[in-house]
Design an enzyme around this catalytic site. Structure first.
Site, PDB file in Angstrom:
ATOM      1  N   GLY A 240       0.822  -1.203   0.000  1.00  0.00           N
ATOM      2  CA  GLY A 240       0.000   0.000   0.000  1.00  0.00           C
ATOM      3  C   GLY A 240       0.857   1.254   0.000  1.00  0.00           C
ATOM      4  N   CYS A 268       5.639  -5.531   1.628  1.00  0.00           N
ATOM      5  CA  CYS A 268       5.815  -4.089   1.414  1.00  0.00           C
ATOM      6  C   CYS A 268       5.246  -3.293   2.598  1.00  0.00           C
ATOM      7  CB  CYS A 268       5.209  -3.672   0.082  1.00  0.00           C
ATOM      8  SG  CYS A 268       5.901  -2.131  -0.572  1.00  0.00           S
ATOM      9  N   LEU A 269       4.144  -2.561   2.437  1.00  0.00           N
ATOM     10  CA  LEU A 269       3.591  -1.808   3.561  1.00  0.00           C
ATOM     11  C   LEU A 269       3.237  -2.739   4.717  1.00  0.00           C
ATOM     12  CD1 LEU A 269       2.599   0.870   4.789  1.00  0.00           C
ATOM     13  CD2 LEU A 269       0.393   0.462   3.678  1.00  0.00           C
ATOM     14  N   GLN A 272       6.259  -3.331   6.676  1.00  0.00           N
ATOM     15  CA  GLN A 272       6.621  -2.163   7.472  1.00  0.00           C
ATOM     16  C   GLN A 272       5.702  -2.008   8.690  1.00  0.00           C
ATOM     17  OE1 GLN A 272       6.177   0.861   4.497  1.00  0.00           O
ATOM     18  NE2 GLN A 272       7.738  -0.052   3.168  1.00  0.00           N
ATOM     19  N   ASN A 310       8.921  -1.426  -4.806  1.00  0.00           N
ATOM     20  CA  ASN A 310       8.213  -0.146  -4.859  1.00  0.00           C
ATOM     21  C   ASN A 310       7.950   0.344  -3.445  1.00  0.00           C
ATOM     22  OD1 ASN A 310       6.690   2.105  -5.490  1.00  0.00           O
ATOM     23  ND2 ASN A 310       4.820   0.954  -5.848  1.00  0.00           N
ATOM     24  N   HIS A 351       8.330  -7.463  -3.918  1.00  0.00           N
ATOM     25  CA  HIS A 351       7.065  -7.985  -4.437  1.00  0.00           C
ATOM     26  C   HIS A 351       7.277  -9.336  -5.116  1.00  0.00           C
ATOM     27  CE1 HIS A 351       4.211  -4.585  -3.897  1.00  0.00           C
ATOM     28  NE2 HIS A 351       5.344  -3.913  -3.772  1.00  0.00           N
ATOM     29  N   GLU A 353       5.147 -11.373  -6.251  1.00  0.00           N
ATOM     30  CA  GLU A 353       4.136 -11.762  -7.245  1.00  0.00           C
ATOM     31  C   GLU A 353       4.620 -11.582  -8.673  1.00  0.00           C
ATOM     32  OE1 GLU A 353       3.610  -7.408  -6.640  1.00  0.00           O
ATOM     33  OE2 GLU A 353       3.971  -9.137  -5.350  1.00  0.00           O
TER      34      GLU A 353
END
Length: 372
Positions: A240, A268-269, A272, A310, A351, A353
């Site tokens: 996100g 990712c988010l 975190q 990202n 990521h 995926e």
């Protein structure tokens, strides 16, 4: 159309615009991917940002109906060197220009993206305003100065689903690869949508998860009740946008899930937020890591994985006090993946995926299935 660009460091630039017209605000970041611009543009993690593509020519493969990572574009816009409005790909349905206009997003071109990438690299991410309406530098500067700071905006509430839904499509062939309820050893998974990419959901289905997607503000007590009733077997915390530390309510709910010893995978988010939930605050990187070509060392098997990235924020080294560091980014030696010592929890910054990007990290979804 003519476009006018003002950056917070005082630089004023001219460009040409395509897609939507108007005035747009955001944070300038660069992406080093050579392919996959549609997946990048439609990734909700880019909410509130202008994506500067280092690939000099964009548009040749057009856009299609299958490669969107979300139904909307949450990025503020895109910045490219050369626009190719003639598209040539058997899967393409429309041009990049038509695609952006349909989603009311601006793109600009005929601008020195190499200059912008080097400036971001040296100075860090920059807030920017891009307009086809305002040509006056001082007026653009005033609007930018009056706008909210990127790190103070909760983008998650805008990108998340508003209601619970089931996702049944598997990877790549969306029309035929679907979840089969009779599939042996399937596990029911609650996905907390902080801005989840469709391809992550596809890959979760692909390895055998029965996937239900929940809004970002779902209460931990409701998920714990489902877990105790064996209506779910684990929780996935999605990718996100934005600053993780301002998501105080979400972090509080994650703490409750951790205490309940529910199996959790974060990407990712989500990675975190888990760090913050354990009391180890994330920090903002100088210019982040955005691309489909980042080498990551798997510390457990000593193999290098080429990954898609990202993110603007990262977890601290001190996290090793409660978690085993499993992956490191070889571009910056920062923490890329962890396994928590006393909990059934794993998380990664990159990521797995693989869209757009390589396939070397997709095993993480199976690893989570095995953890359950």
């Amino acid at each position: 159309m003519k476009a006018y660009v003002y950056l917070e460091n005082g630089i004023f630039l001219n460009a040409k615009a395509f897609g939507a017209s108007g005035t747009f605000l955001g944070e300038l970041v660069f992406n080093t991917s050579l392919t996959g611009y549609q997946e990048i543009i439609s990734d909700p993690s880019y909410a509130g940002q202008f994506i500067v593509f280092s690939m000099p020519e964009i548009g040749i493969v057009g856009t299609n109906d299958d490669d969107n990572e979300s139904e909307e574009i949450f990025a503020s816009g895109i910045v490219i060197r050369e626009l190719n409005n003639y598209f040539s790909n058997f899967r393409a349905k429309e041009s990049l220009q038509t695609y952006l206009k349909k989603h009311n997003k601006i793109g600009i071109y005929d601008i020195d993206t190499r200059f912008l990438v080097k400036m971001i690299r040296d100075n860090g991410n920059l807030r920017a305003i891009i307009s086809t309406e305002i040509s006056n530098k001082e007026e653009l500067k005033e609007k930018l100065n009056l706008s909210a700071k990127f790190d103070q905006i909760n983008f998650v509430k805008n990108v998340s689903t508003k209601k619970i839904y089931s996702h049944k499509n598997g990877a790549w062939n969306h029309n035929t690869k679907k979840f089969n309820p009779s599939q042996k050893n399937s596990k029911k998974l609650a996905v907390i949508d902080y801005g989840v990419k469709k391809n992550i959901l596809n890959e979760l289905v692909e390895v055998g998860f029965e996937v239900d997607v929940f809004p970002y503000n779902t209460k931990a007590k409701d998920l714990i009740a489902l877990y105790e009733q064996k209506k779910i077997h684990g929780v996935f915390l999605s990718n996100g946008p934005g600053e993780p530390k301002i998501l105080k309510d979400e972090i509080l709910e994650i703490k409750k899930l951790v205490k309940a010893k529910i199996p959790i995978l974060g990407i990712c988010l989500g990675h975190q937020l888990l760090s913050n939930a354990f009391g180890y605050e994330t920090y903002k990187m100088k210019f982040g890591q955005h691309g489909a070509n980042h080498p990551v060392l798997n510390l457990e098997n000593k193999k290098i994985e080429i990954t898609a990235q990202n993110h603007n924020y990262n977890v601290p080294e001190e996290l090793c006090e409660v978690a085993i560091i499993t992956h490191r980014n070889l571009f910056g030696d920062n923490v890329e993946g962890v396994r928590y010592k006393d909990y059934p929890i794993i998380s990664v910054q990159h990521h797995p995926e693989s869209s757009s990007g390589p396939h070397e990290s997709k095993y993480i979804f199976k690893e989570f299935m095995n953890l359950m």
